[in-house]
Every structure is written in structure tokens, then in C-alpha cells.
Design a protein around this motif. Structure first.
Motif, PDB file in Angstrom:
ATOM      1  N   LEU A  82       1.204  -6.832   0.929  1.00 55.86           N
ATOM      2  CA  LEU A  82       1.035  -8.276   0.878  1.00 55.86           C
ATOM      3  C   LEU A  82       0.104  -8.790   1.969  1.00 55.86           C
ATOM      4  CD1 LEU A  82       4.722  -9.314   0.185  1.00 55.86           C
ATOM      5  CD2 LEU A  82       2.869  -9.032  -1.452  1.00 55.86           C
ATOM      6  N   GLU A  83       0.132  -8.126   3.108  1.00 57.74           N
ATOM      7  CA  GLU A  83      -0.696  -8.539   4.240  1.00 57.74           C
ATOM      8  C   GLU A  83      -1.351  -7.311   4.837  1.00 57.74           C
ATOM      9  OE1 GLU A  83       1.128 -10.870   7.283  1.00 57.74           O
ATOM     10  OE2 GLU A  83       2.422 -11.902   5.868  1.00 57.74           O
ATOM     11  N   GLY A  84      -2.390  -7.539   5.596  1.00 53.58           N
ATOM     12  CA  GLY A  84      -3.041  -6.446   6.286  1.00 53.58           C
ATOM     13  C   GLY A  84      -4.033  -5.719   5.395  1.00 53.58           C
ATOM     14  N   TYR A  85      -4.291  -4.484   5.764  1.00 61.89           N
ATOM     15  CA  TYR A  85      -5.280  -3.693   5.049  1.00 61.89           C
ATOM     16  C   TYR A  85      -4.897  -2.216   5.168  1.00 61.89           C
ATOM     17  CZ  TYR A  85      -7.039  -2.842   9.776  1.00 61.89           C
ATOM     18  OH  TYR A  85      -7.147  -2.473  11.095  1.00 61.89           O
ATOM     19  N   PRO A  86      -5.401  -1.382   4.278  1.00 63.78           N
ATOM     20  CA  PRO A  86      -5.079   0.043   4.362  1.00 63.78           C
ATOM     21  C   PRO A  86      -5.681   0.656   5.633  1.00 63.78           C
ATOM     22  CG  PRO A  86      -6.083  -0.493   2.241  1.00 63.78           C
ATOM     23  CD  PRO A  86      -6.214  -1.693   3.112  1.00 63.78           C
ATOM     24  N   CYS A  87      -4.826   1.260   6.441  1.00 66.59           N
ATOM     25  CA  CYS A  87      -5.264   1.869   7.691  1.00 66.59           C
ATOM     26  C   CYS A  87      -4.353   3.064   7.982  1.00 66.59           C
ATOM     27  CB  CYS A  87      -5.221   0.863   8.832  1.00 66.59           C
ATOM     28  SG  CYS A  87      -3.586   0.126   9.073  1.00 66.59           S
ATOM     29  N   LYS A  88      -4.712   3.870   8.946  1.00 67.96           N
ATOM     30  CA  LYS A  88      -3.959   5.087   9.243  1.00 67.96           C
ATOM     31  C   LYS A  88      -2.477   4.811   9.523  1.00 67.96           C
ATOM     32  CE  LYS A  88      -3.902   9.278  12.038  1.00 67.96           C
ATOM     33  NZ  LYS A  88      -3.045   9.916  11.092  1.00 67.96           N
ATOM     34  N   PRO A  89      -2.116   3.854  10.393  1.00 69.56           N
ATOM     35  CA  PRO A  89      -0.683   3.623  10.621  1.00 69.56           C
ATOM     36  C   PRO A  89       0.084   3.264   9.345  1.00 69.56           C
ATOM     37  CG  PRO A  89      -1.973   2.507  12.312  1.00 69.56           C
ATOM     38  CD  PRO A  89      -2.940   3.009  11.273  1.00 69.56           C
ATOM     39  N   LEU A  90      -0.507   2.417   8.512  1.00 71.97           N
ATOM     40  CA  LEU A  90       0.144   2.035   7.256  1.00 71.97           C
ATOM     41  C   LEU A  90       0.262   3.244   6.329  1.00 71.97           C
ATOM     42  CD1 LEU A  90       1.232  -0.129   5.251  1.00 71.97           C
ATOM     43  CD2 LEU A  90      -1.126  -0.341   4.465  1.00 71.97           C
ATOM     44  N   ASN A  91      -0.804   4.018   6.214  1.00 71.07           N
ATOM     45  CA  ASN A  91      -0.783   5.186   5.334  1.00 71.07           C
ATOM     46  C   ASN A  91       0.226   6.229   5.798  1.00 71.07           C
ATOM     47  OD1 ASN A  91      -2.721   4.043   3.696  1.00 71.07           O
ATOM     48  ND2 ASN A  91      -4.412   5.050   4.743  1.00 71.07           N
ATOM     49  N   ASP A  92       0.291   6.477   7.103  1.00 75.18           N
ATOM     50  CA  ASP A  92       1.266   7.437   7.632  1.00 75.18           C
ATOM     51  C   ASP A  92       2.695   6.978   7.358  1.00 75.18           C
ATOM     52  OD1 ASP A  92      -0.832   9.018   8.497  1.00 75.18           O
ATOM     53  OD2 ASP A  92      -0.652   8.421  10.612  1.00 75.18           O
ATOM     54  N   LEU A  93       2.939   5.685   7.500  1.00 70.40           N
ATOM     55  CA  LEU A  93       4.257   5.125   7.198  1.00 70.40           C
ATOM     56  C   LEU A  93       4.573   5.260   5.710  1.00 70.40           C
ATOM     57  CD1 LEU A  93       6.731   3.587   8.265  1.00 70.40           C
ATOM     58  CD2 LEU A  93       5.493   1.475   7.810  1.00 70.40           C
ATOM     59  N   ARG A 149      -8.413  11.100   2.422  1.00 70.06           N
ATOM     60  CA  ARG A 149      -8.472   9.784   3.070  1.00 70.06           C
ATOM     61  C   ARG A 149      -9.941   9.371   3.133  1.00 70.06           C
ATOM     62  NH1 ARG A 149      -3.560   9.079   6.887  1.00 70.06           N
ATOM     63  NH2 ARG A 149      -2.196  10.756   6.228  1.00 70.06           N
ATOM     64  N   GLU A 150     -10.209   8.199   2.604  1.00 73.76           N
ATOM     65  CA  GLU A 150     -11.586   7.694   2.609  1.00 73.76           C
ATOM     66  C   GLU A 150     -11.716   6.579   3.640  1.00 73.76           C
ATOM     67  OE1 GLU A 150     -12.931   6.591  -1.264  1.00 73.76           O
ATOM     68  OE2 GLU A 150     -12.372   8.525  -2.129  1.00 73.76           O
ATOM     69  N   TYR A 151     -12.901   6.486   4.222  1.00 72.20           N
ATOM     70  CA  TYR A 151     -13.169   5.491   5.252  1.00 72.20           C
ATOM     71  C   TYR A 151     -14.373   4.650   4.826  1.00 72.20           C
ATOM     72  CZ  TYR A 151     -10.016   8.489   7.794  1.00 72.20           C
ATOM     73  OH  TYR A 151      -8.915   9.215   8.163  1.00 72.20           O
ATOM     74  N   PRO A 152     -14.116   3.617   4.016  1.00 73.10           N
ATOM     75  CA  PRO A 152     -15.232   2.769   3.571  1.00 73.10           C
ATOM     76  C   PRO A 152     -15.844   2.034   4.763  1.00 73.10           C
ATOM     77  CG  PRO A 152     -13.140   1.827   2.887  1.00 73.10           C
ATOM     78  CD  PRO A 152     -12.832   3.158   3.516  1.00 73.10           C
ATOM     79  N   ASP A 153     -17.083   1.685   4.626  1.00 69.92           N
ATOM     80  CA  ASP A 153     -17.802   0.983   5.682  1.00 69.92           C
ATOM     81  C   ASP A 153     -17.388  -0.485   5.671  1.00 69.92           C
ATOM     82  OD1 ASP A 153     -19.533   0.475   7.733  1.00 69.92           O
ATOM     83  OD2 ASP A 153     -21.300   0.339   6.455  1.00 69.92           O
ATOM     84  N   GLN A 154     -16.208  -0.745   6.280  1.00 72.54           N
ATOM     85  CA  GLN A 154     -15.676  -2.104   6.355  1.00 72.54           C
ATOM     86  C   GLN A 154     -15.272  -2.386   7.794  1.00 72.54           C
ATOM     87  OE1 GLN A 154     -12.450  -2.477   3.546  1.00 72.54           O
ATOM     88  NE2 GLN A 154     -13.777  -2.218   1.779  1.00 72.54           N
ATOM     89  N   TYR A 155     -15.145  -3.640   8.104  1.00 76.55           N
ATOM     90  CA  TYR A 155     -14.769  -4.072   9.450  1.00 76.55           C
ATOM     91  C   TYR A 155     -13.405  -3.497   9.850  1.00 76.55           C
ATOM     92  CZ  TYR A 155     -13.232  -7.086  13.239  1.00 76.55           C
ATOM     93  OH  TYR A 155     -12.753  -7.547  14.435  1.00 76.55           O
ATOM     94  N   ALA A 156     -13.336  -2.914  11.027  1.00 75.86           N
ATOM     95  CA  ALA A 156     -12.070  -2.386  11.543  1.00 75.86           C
ATOM     96  C   ALA A 156     -11.278  -3.530  12.163  1.00 75.86           C
ATOM     97  CB  ALA A 156     -12.338  -1.302  12.584  1.00 75.86           C
ATOM     98  N   ALA A 215      -7.285  -4.930  13.706  1.00 77.51           N
ATOM     99  CA  ALA A 215      -6.434  -4.647  14.863  1.00 77.51           C
ATOM    100  C   ALA A 215      -5.764  -3.279  14.801  1.00 77.51           C
ATOM    101  CB  ALA A 215      -5.376  -5.735  14.986  1.00 77.51           C
ATOM    102  N   PHE A 216      -5.605  -2.717  13.608  1.00 79.59           N
ATOM    103  CA  PHE A 216      -4.925  -1.434  13.466  1.00 79.59           C
ATOM    104  C   PHE A 216      -5.890  -0.268  13.288  1.00 79.59           C
ATOM    105  CE2 PHE A 216      -1.897  -4.635  11.924  1.00 79.59           C
ATOM    106  CZ  PHE A 216      -0.902  -4.449  12.877  1.00 79.59           C
ATOM    107  N   GLY A 217      -7.162  -0.511  13.562  1.00 82.53           N
ATOM    108  CA  GLY A 217      -8.148   0.550  13.454  1.00 82.53           C
ATOM    109  C   GLY A 217      -8.961   0.445  12.184  1.00 82.53           C
ATOM    110  N   PRO A 218      -9.757   1.480  11.925  1.00 82.72           N
ATOM    111  CA  PRO A 218     -10.641   1.431  10.757  1.00 82.72           C
ATOM    112  C   PRO A 218      -9.870   1.421   9.442  1.00 82.72           C
ATOM    113  CG  PRO A 218     -10.821   3.548  11.882  1.00 82.72           C
ATOM    114  CD  PRO A 218      -9.900   2.696  12.687  1.00 82.72           C
ATOM    115  N   VAL A 219     -10.520   0.916   8.415  1.00 85.23           N
ATOM    116  CA  VAL A 219      -9.955   0.936   7.069  1.00 85.23           C
ATOM    117  C   VAL A 219      -9.883   2.393   6.623  1.00 85.23           C
ATOM    118  CG1 VAL A 219     -10.308   0.253   4.673  1.00 85.23           C
ATOM    119  CG2 VAL A 219     -10.842  -1.347   6.517  1.00 85.23           C
ATOM    120  N   GLU A 220      -8.724   2.783   6.118  1.00 83.54           N
ATOM    121  CA  GLU A 220      -8.505   4.145   5.614  1.00 83.54           C
ATOM    122  C   GLU A 220      -7.792   4.015   4.277  1.00 83.54           C
ATOM    123  OE1 GLU A 220      -6.873   7.742   7.978  1.00 83.54           O
ATOM    124  OE2 GLU A 220      -5.171   6.975   6.808  1.00 83.54           O
ATOM    125  N   VAL A 221      -8.387   4.556   3.224  1.00 83.93           N
ATOM    126  CA  VAL A 221      -7.862   4.357   1.881  1.00 83.93           C
ATOM    127  C   VAL A 221      -7.404   5.686   1.283  1.00 83.93           C
ATOM    128  CG1 VAL A 221      -8.385   3.491  -0.435  1.00 83.93           C
ATOM    129  CG2 VAL A 221      -9.415   2.392   1.570  1.00 83.93           C
TER     130      VAL A 221
END
Length: 143
Positions: free
Chosen positions: A29-40, A65-72, A74-80
Motif C-alpha cells: 500500500l505504501e513505499g516501494y519494492p526494496c531489499k528490506p521489504l523483499n527480505d521480509l 532481483r532486478e534493480y531498475p534505474d529509479q530514484y532510491a 529512504a530504504f535504499g535502491p528499488v529492488e524488484v
């Protein structure tokens, strides 16, 4: 009756007896896909698989894990991760040749990710799924 039969790279056939699929980011609902979220997310999937299929070992096929060229943020780079999470219960012939083939089966619960919602079948399953080392990961179970 199995949903599908998958042929592993080792040549062993395993039957998919139950499959649970969901959208990897369907509840985000909030945030973006990132390593902490994916690990959780992965940790929750593994715990849910262990509860859902008690007594069977649980194996994770490490997702791409893909790292699109998007703005990182507070939780680090976007990781999908791939779009679909899968938890499958698999069975096959017993591992121990001393076990009665009519009374024993080997089983393993596998957690994996794939790009589209499709049931793995035959030799057309995700490569990581076909590479599962059944003999090392599964366990025999008396029917």
C-alpha cells in the motif's frame, strides 16, 4: 491426483500436489519494492510455507532481483522480485530404497518466484525449480 508433474534436471519426476500463487506486491500500500521489504516478504513466505505444510522441509529457490534505474528512497535502491510468488507441495517416490514403495513417498515444499501465473509442468518449469536437489532436500514420509 497431482496438479502437474515436473521433471527435474536429475531425471526424477515429482508431482505437484498443491500450489499457492499470489502477487508479489499485491498488498503493498505504501513505499516501494526494496531489499528490506523483499527480505521480509521472503521470510514471511518461508514461515507460512512451514506452517501450511507441517513436517515437510521447506526450500527457497533464490529469486532474481532486478534493480531498475529509479530514484532510491529512504530504504535504499528499488529492488524488484518477479511478479508471482509460488508455494508448492511436491511428492515423489521414496528416497530410501529400503522403504516400501507402496507405503512411503518423499516430499518437499518449495517456495519460488516467477514472472507470470502459470502452473509448472513437465520440462517446462522454471529453471530453478527443475534444478532442485531432491535427494538432498526432500524427506521420506509414511502414507
Amino acid at each position: 491426483m497431482a496438479l502437474a508433474r515436473v521433471v527435474l534436471a536429475s531425471g526424477r519426476s515429482v508431482d505437484l500436489t498443491e500450489l499457492r500463487m499470489s502477487s508479489t506486491y499485491g498488498g503493498l500500500l505504501e513505499g516501494y519494492p526494496c531489499k528490506p521489504l523483499n527480505d521480509l516478504t521472503i521470510d514471511r513466505l518461508l514461515r507460512s510455507a512451514a506452517r501450511g505444510f507441517p513436517g515437510a522441509p521447506v526450500h527457497l529457490i533464490a529469486p532474481a532481483r532486478e534493480y531498475p534505474d529509479q530514484y532510491a528512497g529512504a530504504f535504499g535502491p528499488v529492488e524488484v522480485l518477479p511478479a508471482v510468488t509460488c508455494v508448492g507441495s511436491f511428492r515423489s517416490e521414496a528416497l530410501d530404497p529400503a522403504h516400501d514403495r507402496a507405503l512411503y513417498r518423499s516430499r518437499l515444499t518449495v517456495v519460488w518466484f516467477q514472472p507470470a501465473p502459470r502452473v509448472p509442468s513437465g520440462c517446462d518449469a522454471e529453471p530453478g525449480l527443475r534444478e532442485v536437489s531432491w535427494e538432498q532436500l526432500a524427506t521420506d514420509d509414511e502414507l
